[in-house]
Design a protein around this motif. Sequence first.
Motif, PDB file in Angstrom:
ATOM      1  N   LEU A 168       0.828  -1.201   0.000  1.00  0.00           N
ATOM      2  CA  LEU A 168       0.000   0.000   0.000  1.00  0.00           C
ATOM      3  C   LEU A 168       0.866   1.257   0.000  1.00  0.00           C
ATOM      4  N   THR A 169       1.985   1.217   0.698  1.00  0.00           N
ATOM      5  CA  THR A 169       2.886   2.368   0.708  1.00  0.00           C
ATOM      6  C   THR A 169       3.442   2.651  -0.680  1.00  0.00           C
ATOM      7  N   LEU A 170       3.838   1.598  -1.395  1.00  0.00           N
ATOM      8  CA  LEU A 170       4.367   1.759  -2.740  1.00  0.00           C
ATOM      9  C   LEU A 170       3.295   2.235  -3.720  1.00  0.00           C
ATOM     10  N   ALA A 171       2.074   1.752  -3.532  1.00  0.00           N
ATOM     11  CA  ALA A 171       0.988   2.096  -4.461  1.00  0.00           C
ATOM     12  C   ALA A 171       0.488   3.520  -4.266  1.00  0.00           C
ATOM     13  N   ARG A 172       0.603   4.025  -3.059  1.00  0.00           N
ATOM     14  CA  ARG A 172      -0.033   5.301  -2.717  1.00  0.00           C
ATOM     15  C   ARG A 172       0.434   6.450  -3.618  1.00  0.00           C
ATOM     16  N   HIS A 173       1.715   6.465  -3.966  1.00  0.00           N
ATOM     17  CA  HIS A 173       2.228   7.599  -4.742  1.00  0.00           C
ATOM     18  C   HIS A 173       1.826   7.534  -6.218  1.00  0.00           C
ATOM     19  N   LEU A 174       1.221   6.422  -6.650  1.00  0.00           N
ATOM     20  CA  LEU A 174       0.808   6.297  -8.050  1.00  0.00           C
ATOM     21  C   LEU A 174      -0.637   6.722  -8.282  1.00  0.00           C
ATOM     22  N   ILE A 175      -1.411   6.789  -7.220  1.00  0.00           N
ATOM     23  CA  ILE A 175      -2.846   7.034  -7.388  1.00  0.00           C
ATOM     24  C   ILE A 175      -3.123   8.373  -8.065  1.00  0.00           C
ATOM     25  N   GLU A 176      -2.561   9.446  -7.550  1.00  0.00           N
ATOM     26  CA  GLU A 176      -2.852  10.765  -8.119  1.00  0.00           C
ATOM     27  C   GLU A 176      -2.331  10.916  -9.551  1.00  0.00           C
ATOM     28  N   PRO A 177      -1.087  10.483  -9.854  1.00  0.00           N
ATOM     29  CA  PRO A 177      -0.667  10.551 -11.263  1.00  0.00           C
ATOM     30  C   PRO A 177      -1.574   9.763 -12.201  1.00  0.00           C
ATOM     31  N   LEU A 178      -2.061   8.608 -11.749  1.00  0.00           N
ATOM     32  CA  LEU A 178      -2.973   7.833 -12.591  1.00  0.00           C
ATOM     33  C   LEU A 178      -4.304   8.561 -12.772  1.00  0.00           C
ATOM     34  N   ARG A 179      -4.829   9.114 -11.694  1.00  0.00           N
ATOM     35  CA  ARG A 179      -6.088   9.856 -11.809  1.00  0.00           C
ATOM     36  C   ARG A 179      -5.938  11.032 -12.782  1.00  0.00           C
ATOM     37  N   THR A 180      -4.852  11.763 -12.641  1.00  0.00           N
ATOM     38  CA  THR A 180      -4.619  12.908 -13.526  1.00  0.00           C
ATOM     39  C   THR A 180      -4.521  12.462 -14.971  1.00  0.00           C
ATOM     40  N   GLU A 181      -3.788  11.387 -15.206  1.00  0.00           N
ATOM     41  CA  GLU A 181      -3.611  10.877 -16.564  1.00  0.00           C
ATOM     42  C   GLU A 181      -4.951  10.493 -17.186  1.00  0.00           C
ATOM     43  N   LEU A 182      -5.797   9.807 -16.433  1.00  0.00           N
ATOM     44  CA  LEU A 182      -7.071   9.344 -16.970  1.00  0.00           C
ATOM     45  C   LEU A 182      -8.072  10.482 -17.127  1.00  0.00           C
ATOM     46  N   ASP A 183      -8.005  11.483 -16.257  1.00  0.00           N
ATOM     47  CA  ASP A 183      -8.877  12.654 -16.411  1.00  0.00           C
ATOM     48  C   ASP A 183      -8.496  13.484 -17.632  1.00  0.00           C
ATOM     49  N   GLU A 184      -7.198  13.583 -17.904  1.00  0.00           N
ATOM     50  CA  GLU A 184      -6.731  14.454 -18.984  1.00  0.00           C
ATOM     51  C   GLU A 184      -6.721  13.768 -20.342  1.00  0.00           C
ATOM     52  N   HIS A 185      -6.525  12.461 -20.372  1.00  0.00           N
ATOM     53  CA  HIS A 185      -6.320  11.793 -21.660  1.00  0.00           C
ATOM     54  C   HIS A 185      -7.284  10.654 -21.942  1.00  0.00           C
ATOM     55  N   ALA A 186      -8.138  10.308 -20.992  1.00  0.00           N
ATOM     56  CA  ALA A 186      -9.044   9.175 -21.191  1.00  0.00           C
ATOM     57  C   ALA A 186     -10.472   9.603 -20.851  1.00  0.00           C
ATOM     58  N   THR A 187     -11.291   8.686 -20.401  1.00  0.00           N
ATOM     59  CA  THR A 187     -12.703   8.975 -20.152  1.00  0.00           C
ATOM     60  C   THR A 187     -12.981   9.335 -18.703  1.00  0.00           C
ATOM     61  N   GLY A 188     -11.937   9.468 -17.908  1.00  0.00           N
ATOM     62  CA  GLY A 188     -12.142   9.899 -16.534  1.00  0.00           C
ATOM     63  C   GLY A 188     -11.487   8.985 -15.523  1.00  0.00           C
ATOM     64  N   SER A 189     -11.189   9.555 -14.367  1.00  0.00           N
ATOM     65  CA  SER A 189     -10.469   8.804 -13.344  1.00  0.00           C
ATOM     66  C   SER A 189     -11.331   7.747 -12.664  1.00  0.00           C
ATOM     67  N   ASP A 190     -12.643   7.724 -12.945  1.00  0.00           N
ATOM     68  CA  ASP A 190     -13.458   6.650 -12.380  1.00  0.00           C
ATOM     69  C   ASP A 190     -13.167   5.311 -13.059  1.00  0.00           C
ATOM     70  N   ALA A 191     -12.319   5.318 -14.100  1.00  0.00           N
ATOM     71  CA  ALA A 191     -11.868   4.064 -14.710  1.00  0.00           C
ATOM     72  C   ALA A 191     -10.795   3.395 -13.865  1.00  0.00           C
ATOM     73  N   LEU A 192     -10.275   4.103 -12.872  1.00  0.00           N
ATOM     74  CA  LEU A 192      -9.212   3.562 -12.033  1.00  0.00           C
ATOM     75  C   LEU A 192      -9.784   2.770 -10.871  1.00  0.00           C
ATOM     76  N   GLY A 193      -9.258   1.591 -10.658  1.00  0.00           N
ATOM     77  CA  GLY A 193      -9.668   0.765  -9.527  1.00  0.00           C
ATOM     78  C   GLY A 193      -8.499  -0.072  -9.061  1.00  0.00           C
TER      79      GLY A 193
END
Length: 290
Positions: free
Chosen positions: A165-190
């Motif tokens: 969980l510690t390693l994963a935590r720093h990836l969440i926001e970059p992934l959300r930003t990427e999906l909001d800006e270039h895909a159909t939205g950060s709700d695709a992240l799970g």
Amino acid sequence: MPVTALVSAKSCGTTASALALTLASRRPSLLAECDPAGGTIRAGFLQGAVTAGYGLYHLAAAERVGSAELATAFAHHLWGIDDAGHRKLLPGLTDPAQAPALTRTWPALAEVLKVLAADAGHDVFVDAGRLALEAGRLHPTLTPAPLLHAADFVLLTVRATDQSLTLARHLIEPLRTELDEHATGSDALGLLLIEDGPYRPTQVAAALHTPVLAALPWDTETAGYLTTGGRPPRGYARSPLLRHARSATDQLEALAQRRSIHLNRSAPDTNPHLAGVLQRLTNARGGSRG
């Protein structure tokens, strides 16, 4: 059917999970091994049965010729991983040094995968490997970002441990930003949770502020077989890992249908140059594990 990309912060069973989902699906399925750091299924689960003459790297040259050539190469480089031929693999890179050659191939490959899911009814899984960041954004060479943009879901694979969980935590926001800006939205992240550790799915979701969309049990015997190949363990087809993976693919399909309605998305127009890939997929040359 959905296209689901699996990623991780560090090696935590992403490839074995992607294989389990592909093999357990009730529908025709395909796993594209797209980790820029190199694939492991060729030497592991397939025990060297697939030579370097097959696989992802060969699509780069075809894409530079055109869409039709890419579709033909894609179908030619698939490898059957079940006796019936309903489940196929696009083997990954044999050398990480090959990754830069694929930078301009990822968007075209993403389109082919969407065609398979939307028009051919395949469950498509993408093993995108360990994410790499550069200045807080996805690295342009070491991460196949266009495949994540085109996916219906991006699942960050985590274990139920403090370290994971510690390693994963720093990836969440970059992934959300990427999906909001270039895909159909950060709700695709799970999250795809490997149930190895003390935390329950609700606790993991709360810790990472991200929903757990699928969970797989800690089944070392089956996971070991999917990682190293060899003789299937006794009761393999009814193993906890495959049973839960089968339920996970059904859940992802239902979630994808609801999300598509929410986004009010109509079926995309198929690129005419790619339409033939469906027939080529059926007739693709390639071996079969069995």
